[in-house]
Design a protein around this motif. Structure first.
Motif, PDB file in Angstrom:
ATOM      1  N   LYS A 194       0.836  -1.202   0.000  1.00  0.00           N
ATOM      2  CA  LYS A 194       0.000   0.000   0.000  1.00  0.00           C
ATOM      3  C   LYS A 194       0.875   1.258   0.000  1.00  0.00           C
ATOM      4  O   LYS A 194       0.577   2.234  -0.697  1.00  0.00           O
ATOM      5  N   ASP A 198       0.944   4.144  -2.703  1.00  0.00           N
ATOM      6  CA  ASP A 198       0.676   5.520  -2.300  1.00  0.00           C
ATOM      7  C   ASP A 198       1.651   6.480  -2.948  1.00  0.00           C
ATOM      8  O   ASP A 198       1.296   7.600  -3.318  1.00  0.00           O
ATOM      9  N   ASP A 201       0.403   7.405  -6.051  1.00  0.00           N
ATOM     10  CA  ASP A 201      -0.923   8.001  -5.947  1.00  0.00           C
ATOM     11  C   ASP A 201      -1.982   7.072  -6.558  1.00  0.00           C
ATOM     12  O   ASP A 201      -2.804   7.471  -7.383  1.00  0.00           O
ATOM     13  N   TRP A 203      -3.960   2.802  -6.011  1.00  0.00           N
ATOM     14  CA  TRP A 203      -4.210   1.603  -5.210  1.00  0.00           C
ATOM     15  C   TRP A 203      -3.781   0.374  -6.006  1.00  0.00           C
ATOM     16  O   TRP A 203      -3.839   0.373  -7.241  1.00  0.00           O
ATOM     17  N   LYS A 217      -5.718   7.046  -7.938  1.00  0.00           N
ATOM     18  CA  LYS A 217      -6.648   7.699  -7.018  1.00  0.00           C
ATOM     19  C   LYS A 217      -7.324   8.898  -7.676  1.00  0.00           C
ATOM     20  O   LYS A 217      -8.484   9.203  -7.383  1.00  0.00           O
ATOM     21  N   TYR A 287      -2.790   8.588   8.636  1.00  0.00           N
ATOM     22  CA  TYR A 287      -2.007   7.850   7.650  1.00  0.00           C
ATOM     23  C   TYR A 287      -0.577   7.735   8.158  1.00  0.00           C
ATOM     24  O   TYR A 287       0.020   8.733   8.583  1.00  0.00           O
ATOM     25  N   TYR A 301       2.897  14.876   1.294  1.00  0.00           N
ATOM     26  CA  TYR A 301       1.849  13.849   1.259  1.00  0.00           C
ATOM     27  C   TYR A 301       0.570  14.367   1.922  1.00  0.00           C
ATOM     28  O   TYR A 301      -0.536  14.142   1.418  1.00  0.00           O
ATOM     29  N   LEU A 305      -3.046  14.647   0.277  1.00  0.00           N
ATOM     30  CA  LEU A 305      -4.056  13.746   0.827  1.00  0.00           C
ATOM     31  C   LEU A 305      -5.319  14.489   1.242  1.00  0.00           C
ATOM     32  O   LEU A 305      -6.431  14.002   1.032  1.00  0.00           O
TER      33      LEU A 305
END
Length: 367
Positions: A194, A198, A201, A203, A217, A287, A301, A305
């Motif tokens: 994951k 991330d 950016d 999944w 994302k 996170y 980040y 986010l």
């Protein structure tokens, strides 16, 4: 959206298609058995809110001329949940035309029950008929159960190379690569994967042939329209909507690094201008990632986010349409009937097929 010819798309649009699900048994890349006899009505489901997106159960109904038993009793049996896989496809056709649409590659994880008939014939025990259930999950289930046995150093600084190294799965690179810090992996392989995605950016996502790719994302451009809609009732909820993010990284020395960002205006503001709590209040999205190794990493980040989670769509619809095996989680589509359903974009979150209809839960874009 799953690949298909223009003719298949026309047949689906016309609504006059015939469809048949096909399940092929594989082991270590070899096809052991084509078109496994499966009880009608069994199809998998896809849910983007899960790490293992695709899952389901099917029931094998076995009855062959040799009266063999296929109920797994040892680890090396064909349907045993120790490496056996099912490739699930859908054959779509109209008249003499037919085309096979790959759906997903599944790992057999359990055989929870079995029913068999046995009898003696000519001094030999035979099995004139039997049935057994298989629990299926996509290939990310193998990553989920395989924690790192000890701290493991990355082999490269490439996110995509590390994704392949961490999972051992074939990889389809569909977004640009990025550099990742040389932080050792420890504990959960799922968490490490994951964190790598991330950085992209995105999944992790298993495609229709079993390869690991990404589901960005950021919302992509629309790929289709919902045309043959039976119903699409709206739903509005504040669940899974946040107005504050708290991001934690870890420096090379092992010290935690923090960054907090929050919404300061509009209906999702955390507090009013005078400092009092807003009508909505606070909703914090935490996170953590050891791959964020500097304050700049953590701040960057958090900045990216916050607008993403603060705009997780609180309006959804359950779109019921005539059967469409081309739908895929992450797809963005519009409604052909904008007068009834609006002109917003819709992103598919989950999919199930039941009889002659396809049900998709979609997130509706903000106005």
């Amino acid at each position: 959206m799953r690949d298909a010819s223009a003719r298949v798309r026309d047949v689906i649009l016309d609504g006059g298609l015939n469809a048949r699900w096909v399940f092929d048994l594989l082991y270590d890349g070899d096809r052991r058995l084509a078109d496994v006899p499966i009880e009608p009505g069994a199809t998998p489901t896809w849910d983007a809110s899960r790490f293992v997106v695709a899952a389901g159960t099917v029931r094998v109904v076995w009855d062959d001329d040799a009266a063999r038993s296929m109920i797994p009793r040892s680890m090396s049996d064909w349907f045993a949940p120790f490496g056996a896989e099912l490739q699930v496809d859908c054959i779509v056709g109209a008249g003499v035309f037919a085309e096979r649409i790959p759906q997903s590659r599944f790992v057999i994880t359990e055989v929870p029950d079995a029913t068999e008939a046995a009898m003696l014939w000519d001094g030999r025990l035979i099995h004139p008929g039997e049935a057994f259930t298989l629990t299926l999950k996509d290939r990310l289930a193998k990553v989920q159960r395989d924690d790192f046995p000890y701290p493991t150093a990355p082999r490269t600084t490439s996110a995509w190379s590390e994704i392949q190294s961490v999972t051992g799965l074939p990889v389809v690179r569909n977004v640009s690569d990025v550099t990742v810090p040389a932080t050792p992996y420890e504990g959960s392989r799922e968490a490490a994967l994951k964190a790598l995605f991330d950085r992209l950016d995105a999944w992790p996502h298993i495609d229709s042939t079993g390869a690991l790719t990404s589901r960005p994302k950021a919302w992509p451009d629309p790929v289709d329209q919902f045309v043959n809609v039976v119903a699409a009732p709206p739903r509005f909820t504040s669940e899974d909507t946040w107005n504050r993010v708290a991001v934690t990284g870890r420096s090379p020395d092992g010290d935690p690094i923090y960054s907090v960002r929050e919404v300061r205006s509009g209906p999702l503001r955390v507090r009013n201008a005078d400092g009092t709590a807003s009508p909505f209040g606070g909703a914090t999205y935490p996170y953590k990632s050891d791959k964020l190794a500097t304050q700049a990493d953590v701040d960057d980040y958090a900045n990216g986010l916050l607008p993403r989670v603060a705009r997780v769509r609180s309006q959804t619809r359950e779109v019921v349409e005539t059967f469409n095996p081309l739908r895929e989680v992450g797809d963005v589509a519009t409604f052909a009937d904008t007068a009834r359903y609006g002109a917003q974009l819709n992103r598919i979150r989950s999919i199930s097929h039941q009889g002659g209809v396809t049900r998709s839960i979609v997130e509706v874009a903000d106005e």
